[in-house]
Structures are given as structure tokens and as C-alpha cells.
Write a protein that holds these residues in place. Sequence first.
Motif, mmCIF file in Angstrom:
data_model
loop_
_atom_site.group_PDB
_atom_site.id
_atom_site.type_symbol
_atom_site.label_atom_id
_atom_site.label_comp_id
_atom_site.label_asym_id
_atom_site.label_seq_id
_atom_site.Cartn_x
_atom_site.Cartn_y
_atom_site.Cartn_z
ATOM 1 N N LYS A 1 -11.735 -9.300 3.907
ATOM 2 C CA LYS A 1 -11.257 -10.587 3.387
ATOM 3 C C LYS A 1 -9.885 -10.415 2.742
ATOM 4 O O LYS A 1 -8.995 -11.242 2.950
ATOM 5 C CB LYS A 1 -12.257 -11.133 2.368
ATOM 6 C CG LYS A 1 -11.835 -12.435 1.738
ATOM 7 C CD LYS A 1 -12.860 -12.912 0.725
ATOM 8 C CE LYS A 1 -12.405 -14.210 0.063
ATOM 9 N NZ LYS A 1 -13.388 -14.688 -0.908
ATOM 10 N N ILE A 2 -9.702 -9.341 2.000
ATOM 11 C CA ILE A 2 -8.423 -9.091 1.329
ATOM 12 C C ILE A 2 -7.317 -8.868 2.356
ATOM 13 O O ILE A 2 -6.203 -9.380 2.196
ATOM 14 C CB ILE A 2 -8.548 -7.906 0.348
ATOM 15 C CG1 ILE A 2 -9.378 -8.346 -0.860
ATOM 16 C CG2 ILE A 2 -7.178 -7.397 -0.086
ATOM 17 C CD1 ILE A 2 -9.756 -7.234 -1.804
ATOM 18 N N ARG A 3 -7.606 -8.144 3.419
ATOM 19 C CA ARG A 3 -6.597 -7.938 4.465
ATOM 20 C C ARG A 3 -6.196 -9.260 5.116
ATOM 21 O O ARG A 3 -5.011 -9.497 5.375
ATOM 22 C CB ARG A 3 -7.106 -6.958 5.510
ATOM 23 C CG ARG A 3 -7.076 -5.505 5.032
ATOM 24 C CD ARG A 3 -7.299 -4.524 6.163
ATOM 25 N NE ARG A 3 -8.613 -4.640 6.784
ATOM 26 C CZ ARG A 3 -9.707 -4.026 6.368
ATOM 27 N NH1 ARG A 3 -9.670 -3.252 5.308
ATOM 28 N NH2 ARG A 3 -10.853 -4.182 7.012
ATOM 29 N N ARG A 4 -7.182 -10.123 5.368
ATOM 30 C CA ARG A 4 -6.869 -11.444 5.956
ATOM 31 C C ARG A 4 -6.037 -12.279 4.983
ATOM 32 O O ARG A 4 -5.075 -12.937 5.382
ATOM 33 C CB ARG A 4 -8.149 -12.183 6.324
ATOM 34 C CG ARG A 4 -8.831 -11.654 7.573
ATOM 35 C CD ARG A 4 -9.930 -12.585 8.064
ATOM 36 N NE ARG A 4 -10.887 -12.954 7.041
ATOM 37 C CZ ARG A 4 -12.030 -12.330 6.803
ATOM 38 N NH1 ARG A 4 -12.385 -11.298 7.529
ATOM 39 N NH2 ARG A 4 -12.839 -12.754 5.849
ATOM 40 N N LEU A 5 -6.416 -12.253 3.704
ATOM 41 C CA LEU A 5 -5.671 -13.019 2.702
ATOM 42 C C LEU A 5 -4.258 -12.471 2.534
ATOM 43 O O LEU A 5 -3.312 -13.242 2.341
ATOM 44 C CB LEU A 5 -6.410 -13.012 1.361
ATOM 45 C CG LEU A 5 -7.654 -13.876 1.305
ATOM 46 C CD1 LEU A 5 -8.471 -13.562 0.055
ATOM 47 C CD2 LEU A 5 -7.284 -15.355 1.344
ATOM 48 N N GLN A 6 -4.107 -11.156 2.606
ATOM 49 C CA GLN A 6 -2.779 -10.559 2.493
ATOM 50 C C GLN A 6 -1.885 -11.045 3.638
ATOM 51 O O GLN A 6 -0.718 -11.366 3.432
ATOM 52 C CB GLN A 6 -2.887 -9.037 2.510
ATOM 53 C CG GLN A 6 -1.571 -8.334 2.321
ATOM 54 C CD GLN A 6 -1.722 -6.830 2.262
ATOM 55 O OE1 GLN A 6 -2.794 -6.282 2.541
ATOM 56 N NE2 GLN A 6 -0.675 -6.148 1.899
#
Length: 67
Positions: free
Chosen positions: A10-15
Motif C-alpha cells: 500500500k505504501i509503495r502504491r501511495l508513494q
Amino acid sequence: MSDLEDLQMKIRRLQSRAGTAKMDLHDLAEDLPVGWRKIKAVAEKTFDVFAEWDAAKTELAALEKSR
């Protein structure tokens, strides 16, 4: 997948979304005064994705600390 792996994904997508939003805001700023009416909408979108990304990173840090 574990909660940790899900959150990291999720963090990679948000980044990625945050980077795109940042570039949209940058592009808008460079084209001013053309498109000035879009400033608020683009800025709000950018703010929202960065806030969501920050919250996810905080959640990840807490999860990693609890392990």
C-alpha cells in the motif's frame, strides 16, 4: 500475505500516487496563469494523497515496532 506485506505494498502504491500528484501540481504551477482555476483541486488532491501516505508510513512504523 501478511499485514506487514500488505501495508508495504500500500505504501509503495501511495508513494507512486504522491509522486504523480506532486508532478501534476508542479506542472500546473509552471503553466500559471493558465489553468489557475485548477489550483485548489490539484492542491487538495496532492494534500490528500500525501496525508494518506504519511498515515500509512506511521502505521507501518508502529506495526514494525510492535513485532
